[in-house]
Design an enzyme around this catalytic site. Structure first.
Site, PDB file in Angstrom:
ATOM      1  CG  ASP A  21     -21.391 -49.677 -33.109  1.00 55.11           C
ATOM      2  OD1 ASP A  21     -20.899 -49.173 -32.267  1.00 55.11           O
ATOM      3  OD2 ASP A  21     -22.260 -50.401 -33.413  1.00 55.11           O
ATOM      4  CG  ASN A  23     -18.806 -49.995 -28.707  1.00 57.13           C
ATOM      5  OD1 ASN A  23     -19.543 -49.623 -29.701  1.00 57.13           O
ATOM      6  ND2 ASN A  23     -18.964 -49.746 -27.625  1.00 57.13           N
ATOM      7  CG  ASP A  25     -22.948 -50.220 -28.662  1.00 56.18           C
ATOM      8  OD1 ASP A  25     -22.645 -49.845 -29.868  1.00 56.18           O
ATOM      9  OD2 ASP A  25     -22.538 -49.684 -27.743  1.00 56.18           O
ATOM     10  CG  ASP A  29     -18.432 -45.943 -30.398  1.00 55.19           C
ATOM     11  OD1 ASP A  29     -17.458 -45.803 -31.225  1.00 55.19           O
ATOM     12  OD2 ASP A  29     -18.981 -47.074 -30.447  1.00 55.19           O
ATOM     13  CG  ASP A  98     -25.937 -29.676 -29.036  1.00 55.38           C
ATOM     14  OD1 ASP A  98     -26.372 -28.557 -28.756  1.00 55.38           O
ATOM     15  OD2 ASP A  98     -26.604 -30.602 -29.820  1.00 55.38           O
ATOM     16  CG  ASP A 199     -31.062 -27.743 -27.387  1.00 56.25           C
ATOM     17  OD1 ASP A 199     -30.953 -28.175 -28.931  1.00 56.25           O
ATOM     18  OD2 ASP A 199     -32.165 -28.145 -26.843  1.00 56.25           O
ATOM     19  CD  GLU A 254     -32.383 -25.889 -32.066  1.00 58.11           C
ATOM     20  OE1 GLU A 254     -33.163 -26.596 -32.715  1.00 58.11           O
ATOM     21  OE2 GLU A 254     -32.236 -25.979 -30.761  1.00 58.11           O
ATOM     22  CG  HIS A 316     -30.381 -33.096 -34.828  1.00 58.57           C
ATOM     23  ND1 HIS A 316     -29.556 -32.062 -34.844  1.00 58.57           N
ATOM     24  CD2 HIS A 316     -31.065 -33.068 -33.663  1.00 58.57           C
ATOM     25  CE1 HIS A 316     -29.973 -31.239 -33.984  1.00 58.57           C
ATOM     26  NE2 HIS A 316     -30.853 -31.984 -33.151  1.00 58.57           N
ATOM     27  CG  ASP A 317     -34.237 -30.912 -34.538  1.00 65.34           C
ATOM     28  OD1 ASP A 317     -34.204 -32.217 -34.234  1.00 65.34           O
ATOM     29  OD2 ASP A 317     -33.518 -30.012 -33.956  1.00 65.34           O
TER      30      ASP A 317
HETATM   31  C1  GLC Z   1     -33.376 -28.916 -30.518  1.00 66.27           C
HETATM   32  C2  GLC Z   1     -32.767 -29.911 -30.715  1.00 66.27           C
HETATM   33  C3  GLC Z   1     -33.651 -31.077 -30.842  1.00 66.27           C
HETATM   34  C4  GLC Z   1     -34.331 -31.357 -29.706  1.00 66.27           C
HETATM   35  C5  GLC Z   1     -34.908 -30.152 -28.984  1.00 66.27           C
HETATM   36  C6  GLC Z   1     -34.875 -30.360 -27.367  1.00 66.27           C
HETATM   37  O1  GLC Z   1     -34.473 -28.145 -31.011  1.00 66.27           O
HETATM   38  O2  GLC Z   1     -31.913 -29.695 -32.092  1.00 66.27           O
HETATM   39  O3  GLC Z   1     -33.054 -32.227 -31.399  1.00 66.27           O
HETATM   40  O4  GLC Z   1     -35.343 -32.506 -29.738  1.00 66.27           O
HETATM   41  O5  GLC Z   1     -33.853 -28.948 -29.044  1.00 66.27           O
HETATM   42  O6  GLC Z   1     -33.722 -30.283 -26.730  1.00 66.27           O
END
Ligand code: GLC
Length: 529
Positions: A21, A23, A25, A29, A98, A199, A254, A316-317
């Protein structure tokens, strides 16, 4: 022969909200990422991929986009992005974006227009179906819980949303939608980005008849009519054709599919995407050699030379890898397990993905219900607690907010920041971070590791071992998944030199027959030419 850069590359996933981060907040970023570019260079990664940075109401933290060609102010400006691209390229680091084209935000101007009437020019840009309140067009479920259909009174119709109701699905069967998306892809290609992560790319086209999905006895649905439809492959081929007009770019899918490896292969056959994340390791329930070995054997068997694998330990999932296999053991023991998995990730035949924080052993955090941010957790708690636990701020140092920000961040910083942080590990030659760095360096200098053939070696139950070879260069990787010292019968004789290990000194000479391995040892050996 020249090989595309992404074969054998190491790609680092940045979750921009949680990286740095600049800045103050409380949210990471783009300028923050620029400030940390030297870190990537020091680590030695070839590229970074960024979770979405585009304008978004942030219902699904950027996976609900309202403007594909602009940066969300929380992350900065287009000038910041240009700077990030330029500064990354100066350091030889590529930047992958992404792209979320299965759905938009319900605040996207396309959707605002589409929902305004049944006869506007974009009326058919999303998936609208007749019905009546309470009587859904079919039984499809949203991945975030509840029916995938939302009633919209003004049109007296339902629209489809496979994720939250604020993420309406685009109608990929409409050629105008396709054109609008392709123009956007072209916009970013012209800007000079090095590739894309697409995605949920296997969900673009839905069953033309919108048939009901079969339901298992457990009540769980098999989403066969809204995932992996064959028509999507044709769209993917067109996307690839467009991207290939610009040399040196990479496409990564993905492919969120119950068909797993078969589907990853399908989406990456010649003329389709370059890579699809292999998510299979993320589903392994126990730290057992046989389970990891099976996935690699299956991948090799299914992919053959038809496509190039791409391995992932976390993202991240899903739950952080370090927490997945730790059962109350000491930090040291769990770090050794991480070193073993890092060795595997970076020595397999395939592109390797590192999720931010994995390189220092960041742990999953349990977020109290009141502080949950993720829509999945909000909607499905307590059955599903959401994905915030793997998205906590990067731990740069031991200060109050882990050196991520000077104010309270959007998600709490893990208390273990005092032990687990970049600064501390940079100064410790035996740290996981330095281990990742030396592995990346080793991989970069070895064609066998980057591009070579992989043959799984026969070994005992707790050992996963393989040979990587490229012309004269032959490298053996032996991973002991048990807490015991063992002697592994790899059916090899002769001697070899240690070139990497978490347990012993480099350059030591080992006897291959009944190879001695310490507990959790991850040994890399070079065979004499
Ligand atoms: C993908 C992303 C996930 C998101 C989902 C809907 O699985 O990795 O984080 O919530 O798509 O876009």
């Amino acid at each position: 022969m020249k090989y595309p850069w992404w074969k054998g590359a190491v790609i680092y996933q940045v979750y921009p909200r949680s990286f740095y981060d600049s800045n103050n907040d409380g949210v990471g970023d783009l300028k923050g990422i620029v400030e940390k570019l030297d870190y990537f260079q020091w680590l030695g990664v070839d590229a970074i991929w960024l979770s979405p940075i585009f304008k978004s109401p942030m219902v699904d933290f950027g996976y609900d986009i309202s403007d594909y060609r602009n940066i969300d102010p929380i992350f900065g400006t287009m000038e910041d992005f240009d700077l990030l691209l330029e500064e990354s390229h100066k350091r030889g680091i590529r930047v992958i974006l992404d792209q979320v084209y299965n759905h938009t935000s319900d605040q996207h101007p396309w959707f605002l227009e589409s929902k305004s009437s049944k006869i506007n020019p974009k009326a058919d840009w999303y998936i609208w179906k007749d019905g009546e309140p309470g009587k859904f067009p079919n039984n499809w479920q949203s991945f975030f819980g509840g029916p995938a259909w939302q009633w919209y009174e003004e049109r007296k119709q339902y629209y489809l949303h496979l994720f939250t109701k604020e993420q309406p699905d685009l109608n990929w069967r409409n050629p105008q939608v396709k054109k609008a998306v392709f123009d956007t892809i072209d916009f970013w290609l012209k800007k000079g980005v090095d590739g894309f992560r697409f995605d949920v790319v296997n969900m673009f086209c839905k069953d033309i008849k919108f048939r009901d999905n079969p339901t298992e006895e457990s009540g769980e649905q098999q989403a066969i009519f809204n995932t992996d439809r064959p028509e999507t492959l044709l769209v993917v081929e067109e996307i690839q054709e467009l991207v290939e007009k610009y040399p040196g770019r990479v496409t990564i899918g993905e492919v969120a599919s119950p068909q797993g490896l078969y589907s990853y292969l399908e989406y990456t056959k010649p003329g389709r995407l370059n890579l699809a994340f292999n998510f299979e390791f993320m589903n392994i329930p126990a730290f057992e050699a046989t389970l990891f070995r099976k996935i690699v054997e299956d991948t090799e068997r299914i992919f053959k030379n038809l496509s190039w694998p791409c391995y992932v330990l976390g993202n991240h999932d899903c739950k952080r890898v370090r927490s997945r296999y730790s059962g109350g053991e000491s930090i040291d023991e769990s770090m050794e397990k991480c070193k073993l998995l890092a060795t595997m990730l970076l020595t397999l035949r395939g592109t390797s993905m590192i999720y931010y924080g994995e390189e220092i052993g960041m742990e999953e955090m349990i977020i109290p219900y009141e502080e949950i941010q993720d829509p999945e957790g909000k909607n499905l708690w307590p059955e599903k607690i959401g994905r915030d636990g793997c998205r906590t701020p990067m731990q740069w140092n031991n200060s109050q907010y882990g050196g991520f920000s000077s104010i309270k961040p959007w998600l709490p910083v893990n208390q273990n920041r005092t032990e687990i942080n970049v600064e501390k590990q940079k100064n410790d030659p035996n740290s996981l971070l330095n281990f990742y760095r030396s592995l990346i360096k080793l991989r970069k200098g070895s064609n066998a590791l980057k591009l070579g053939k992989l043959s799984v070696l026969k070994s005992s139950k707790n050992v996963f071992a393989y040979l990587r070879s490229w012309k004269e260069e032959q490298i053996i990787v032996a991973l002991n998944f048990s807490s015991e010292n063992i002697s592994a019968d790899l059916k090899l004789t002769g001697k070899a030199k240690v070139i990497h290990s978490n347990r012993r000194r480099i350059n030591e000479i080992c006897r291959l027959q009944n190879l001695e391995l310490c507990s959790y040892e991850a040994l890399i050996l070079k065979l004499y030419e």
